[in-house]
Design a protein around this motif. Structure first.
Motif, short mmCIF file in Angstrom:
data_model
loop_
_atom_site.label_atom_id
_atom_site.label_comp_id
_atom_site.label_asym_id
_atom_site.label_seq_id
_atom_site.Cartn_x
_atom_site.Cartn_y
_atom_site.Cartn_z
N GLN A 1 0.82 -1.20 0.00
CA GLN A 1 0.00 0.00 0.00
C GLN A 1 0.87 1.27 0.00
O GLN A 1 0.54 2.21 -0.69
CB GLN A 1 -0.90 0.00 1.24
CG GLN A 1 -1.97 -1.07 1.23
CD GLN A 1 -3.11 -0.73 0.29
OE1 GLN A 1 -3.30 0.42 -0.06
NE2 GLN A 1 -3.83 -1.73 -0.15
N LYS A 2 1.92 1.27 0.81
CA LYS A 2 2.75 2.48 0.89
C LYS A 2 3.56 2.71 -0.39
O LYS A 2 3.91 3.84 -0.70
CB LYS A 2 3.71 2.37 2.07
CG LYS A 2 3.02 2.50 3.42
CD LYS A 2 3.99 2.23 4.56
CE LYS A 2 5.07 3.27 4.57
NZ LYS A 2 5.97 3.14 5.72
N ALA A 3 3.84 1.66 -1.12
CA ALA A 3 4.68 1.79 -2.30
C ALA A 3 3.89 2.12 -3.56
O ALA A 3 4.50 2.38 -4.61
CB ALA A 3 5.47 0.50 -2.52
N MET A 4 2.59 2.11 -3.50
CA MET A 4 1.79 2.31 -4.70
C MET A 4 2.02 3.67 -5.38
O MET A 4 2.07 3.72 -6.61
CB MET A 4 0.31 2.10 -4.39
CG MET A 4 -0.04 0.65 -4.11
SD MET A 4 0.60 -0.51 -5.33
CE MET A 4 -0.44 -0.15 -6.70
N PRO A 5 2.18 4.78 -4.65
CA PRO A 5 2.48 6.04 -5.36
C PRO A 5 3.80 5.98 -6.14
O PRO A 5 3.88 6.49 -7.26
CB PRO A 5 2.54 7.08 -4.24
CG PRO A 5 1.72 6.51 -3.15
CD PRO A 5 1.90 5.02 -3.24
N ARG A 6 4.81 5.34 -5.59
CA ARG A 6 6.08 5.22 -6.29
C ARG A 6 5.94 4.33 -7.51
O ARG A 6 6.53 4.61 -8.57
CB ARG A 6 7.15 4.65 -5.37
CG ARG A 6 7.63 5.62 -4.34
CD ARG A 6 8.76 5.03 -3.56
NE ARG A 6 9.23 5.99 -2.58
CZ ARG A 6 10.28 5.80 -1.83
NH1 ARG A 6 10.97 4.69 -1.96
NH2 ARG A 6 10.66 6.72 -0.98
#
Length: 93
Positions: A1-6
């Protein structure tokens, strides 16, 4: 979830680069299609306009079979498949 913007940003950068590459290739095909034919004319014994010089054909020896090159090119993917799929097994994750 935290890596989705990257991940999203990396896909955007990739597709922007892909789009620019395709547009530039289309421009080159339309505007510089006959570049070599217009600048170098055919020499009478030959039926073509120009052959670009290649150092690998000039310096490397002639190879009859491409079997070693095919084995070299297929060796890396085969090693990865054996190392990460066959040895640990498909249900090891």
């Amino acid at each position: 979830q935290k890596a989705m913007p990257r991940v999203f940003v990396s896909f955007v950068i990739f597709f922007c680069g892909l789009y620019v590459n395709n547009v530039s290739q289309a421009w080159l095909q339309q505007n510089i299609a006959g570049y070599y034919e217009s600048r170098w004319k055919a020499i009478p014994p030959m039926n073509h306009s120009v052959i670009l010089w290649d150092v690998s054909f000039k310096r490397l020896p002639y190879v009859r079979s491409t079997k070693m090159a095919d084995m070299f090119a297929g060796g890396g993917p085969l090693f990865v498949i054996v190392r990460f799929l066959v040895l640990p097994g498909p249900l090891s994750l």
